[in-house]
Design a protein around this motif. Sequence first.
Motif, PDB file in Angstrom:
ATOM      1  N   VAL A 153       0.833  -1.208   0.000  1.00 33.14           N
ATOM      2  CA  VAL A 153       0.000   0.000   0.000  1.00 33.14           C
ATOM      3  C   VAL A 153       0.864   1.253   0.000  1.00 33.14           C
ATOM      4  N   THR A 154       2.161   1.061   0.201  1.00 30.98           N
ATOM      5  CA  THR A 154       3.114   2.164   0.186  1.00 30.98           C
ATOM      6  C   THR A 154       4.412   1.641  -0.422  1.00 30.98           C
ATOM      7  N   GLU A 155       5.346   2.512  -0.683  1.00 34.04           N
ATOM      8  CA  GLU A 155       6.645   2.086  -1.207  1.00 34.04           C
ATOM      9  C   GLU A 155       7.499   1.498  -0.090  1.00 34.04           C
ATOM     10  N   PHE A 156       8.354   0.544  -0.453  1.00 34.22           N
ATOM     11  CA  PHE A 156       9.328  -0.022   0.475  1.00 34.22           C
ATOM     12  C   PHE A 156      10.711   0.093  -0.141  1.00 34.22           C
ATOM     13  N   ALA A 157      11.676   0.542   0.651  1.00 32.95           N
ATOM     14  CA  ALA A 157      13.068   0.614   0.198  1.00 32.95           C
ATOM     15  C   ALA A 157      13.701  -0.778   0.317  1.00 32.95           C
ATOM     16  N   GLU A 158      14.791  -0.975  -0.365  1.00 32.67           N
ATOM     17  CA  GLU A 158      15.525  -2.240  -0.280  1.00 32.67           C
ATOM     18  C   GLU A 158      15.863  -2.548   1.179  1.00 32.67           C
ATOM     19  N   HIS A 159      15.607  -3.773   1.603  1.00 33.57           N
ATOM     20  CA  HIS A 159      15.855  -4.305   2.953  1.00 33.57           C
ATOM     21  C   HIS A 159      14.932  -3.735   4.029  1.00 33.57           C
ATOM     22  N   GLU A 160      13.972  -2.914   3.654  1.00 37.00           N
ATOM     23  CA  GLU A 160      13.037  -2.371   4.637  1.00 37.00           C
ATOM     24  C   GLU A 160      12.082  -3.457   5.124  1.00 37.00           C
ATOM     25  N   LEU A 161      11.737  -3.407   6.407  1.00 40.32           N
ATOM     26  CA  LEU A 161      10.784  -4.345   6.975  1.00 40.32           C
ATOM     27  C   LEU A 161       9.405  -4.107   6.377  1.00 40.32           C
ATOM     28  N   ILE A 162       8.791  -5.171   5.880  1.00 37.72           N
ATOM     29  CA  ILE A 162       7.440  -5.090   5.327  1.00 37.72           C
ATOM     30  C   ILE A 162       6.429  -5.523   6.386  1.00 37.72           C
ATOM     31  N   THR A 163       6.656  -6.696   6.973  1.00 41.27           N
ATOM     32  CA  THR A 163       5.754  -7.217   7.997  1.00 41.27           C
ATOM     33  C   THR A 163       6.431  -8.340   8.757  1.00 41.27           C
ATOM     34  N   GLU A 164       5.882  -8.655   9.911  1.00 41.49           N
ATOM     35  CA  GLU A 164       6.329  -9.819  10.674  1.00 41.49           C
ATOM     36  C   GLU A 164       5.555 -11.029  10.179  1.00 41.49           C
ATOM     37  N   TYR A 165       6.195 -12.202  10.207  1.00 40.43           N
ATOM     38  CA  TYR A 165       5.512 -13.451   9.868  1.00 40.43           C
ATOM     39  C   TYR A 165       5.018 -14.046  11.182  1.00 40.43           C
ATOM     40  N   CYS A 166       3.704 -13.990  11.414  1.00 37.28           N
ATOM     41  CA  CYS A 166       3.125 -14.425  12.691  1.00 37.28           C
ATOM     42  C   CYS A 166       2.515 -15.814  12.569  1.00 37.28           C
ATOM     43  N   GLY A 167       2.534 -16.532  13.673  1.00 35.60           N
ATOM     44  CA  GLY A 167       1.926 -17.853  13.738  1.00 35.60           C
ATOM     45  C   GLY A 167       2.332 -18.546  15.018  1.00 35.60           C
ATOM     46  N   LYS A 168       2.123 -19.835  15.061  1.00 40.01           N
ATOM     47  CA  LYS A 168       2.431 -20.650  16.236  1.00 40.01           C
ATOM     48  C   LYS A 168       3.838 -21.230  16.093  1.00 40.01           C
ATOM     49  N   VAL A 169       4.665 -21.073  17.123  1.00 41.58           N
ATOM     50  CA  VAL A 169       5.992 -21.689  17.112  1.00 41.58           C
ATOM     51  C   VAL A 169       5.813 -23.156  17.480  1.00 41.58           C
ATOM     52  N   GLN A 170       6.310 -24.042  16.615  1.00 43.72           N
ATOM     53  CA  GLN A 170       6.137 -25.474  16.825  1.00 43.72           C
ATOM     54  C   GLN A 170       7.245 -26.245  16.130  1.00 43.72           C
ATOM     55  N   LEU A 171       7.284 -27.551  16.378  1.00 46.84           N
ATOM     56  CA  LEU A 171       8.216 -28.420  15.679  1.00 46.84           C
ATOM     57  C   LEU A 171       7.757 -28.569  14.239  1.00 46.84           C
ATOM     58  N   GLU A 172       8.709 -28.636  13.323  1.00 41.07           N
ATOM     59  CA  GLU A 172       8.387 -28.773  11.907  1.00 41.07           C
ATOM     60  C   GLU A 172       7.670 -30.085  11.648  1.00 41.07           C
ATOM     61  N   LYS A 173       6.638 -30.010  10.810  1.00 39.35           N
ATOM     62  CA  LYS A 173       5.971 -31.227  10.352  1.00 39.35           C
ATOM     63  C   LYS A 173       6.686 -31.682   9.096  1.00 39.35           C
ATOM     64  N   THR A 174       6.787 -32.987   8.912  1.00 36.58           N
ATOM     65  CA  THR A 174       7.558 -33.486   7.771  1.00 36.58           C
ATOM     66  C   THR A 174       6.703 -33.727   6.537  1.00 36.58           C
ATOM     67  N   THR A 175       5.385 -33.744   6.695  1.00 31.06           N
ATOM     68  CA  THR A 175       4.504 -33.924   5.540  1.00 31.06           C
ATOM     69  C   THR A 175       3.254 -33.095   5.719  1.00 31.06           C
ATOM     70  N   GLY A 176       2.517 -32.956   4.644  1.00 33.52           N
ATOM     71  CA  GLY A 176       1.212 -32.318   4.723  1.00 33.52           C
ATOM     72  C   GLY A 176       1.167 -30.920   4.169  1.00 33.52           C
ATOM     73  N   ARG A 177      -0.050 -30.486   3.925  1.00 29.33           N
ATOM     74  CA  ARG A 177      -0.306 -29.177   3.333  1.00 29.33           C
ATOM     75  C   ARG A 177       0.161 -28.034   4.231  1.00 29.33           C
ATOM     76  N   SER A 178       0.179 -28.253   5.545  1.00 28.60           N
ATOM     77  CA  SER A 178       0.535 -27.177   6.474  1.00 28.60           C
ATOM     78  C   SER A 178       1.966 -26.693   6.285  1.00 28.60           C
ATOM     79  N   GLN A 179       2.822 -27.506   5.651  1.00 30.00           N
ATOM     80  CA  GLN A 179       4.219 -27.111   5.438  1.00 30.00           C
ATOM     81  C   GLN A 179       4.353 -25.808   4.675  1.00 30.00           C
TER      82      GLN A 179
END
Length: 152
Positions: free
Chosen positions: A5-31
């Motif tokens: 919605v606005t300009e971003f300069a090189e290396h500028e923060l766009i957004t945080e990636y939010c979610g649940k911290v968990q152990l990696e799943k080895t299969t499935g769509r959630s990957q």
Amino acid sequence: TIRAVTEFAEHELITEYCGKVQLEKTTGRSQQFDFSLGYDAVRDDGKKRPLVISAFKMGNEARFISHSCEPNAYFQTTVIERDALCTNRGAVHALRPIAGGEEITLDYFDGKGLNDFTIDFSAMFPESGCACNSPRCRFTPEAFKFYKRGLK
């Protein structure tokens, strides 16, 4: 699809990636919603498993950023210290200047944050390949044939 919605300069923060911290799943769509924090957790039995931020069931707008083989943004793990506690966070930064209105894209398989060779990318993209339309696209129908031969 997410657009700036606005300009971003090189290396500028766009957004945080939010979610649940968990152990990696080895299969499935959630990957496809997992962002690797870049280190392992050691379980009680001594086995190591990568920790990820999973936005599969909960997250923010970053979970809707599309893949491109020629992206304009990248993932980066950052450490936030508050009250003597350190927390790892995933962040999306501009890889190059991004104009307002331009779609924000990431390379899901860049070898920097996701385990490219353990994810079944054929489950994420249709047989026709990914939709990035890049001349350097790595997920063409020919790539799927090669990948599926390697699974047998």
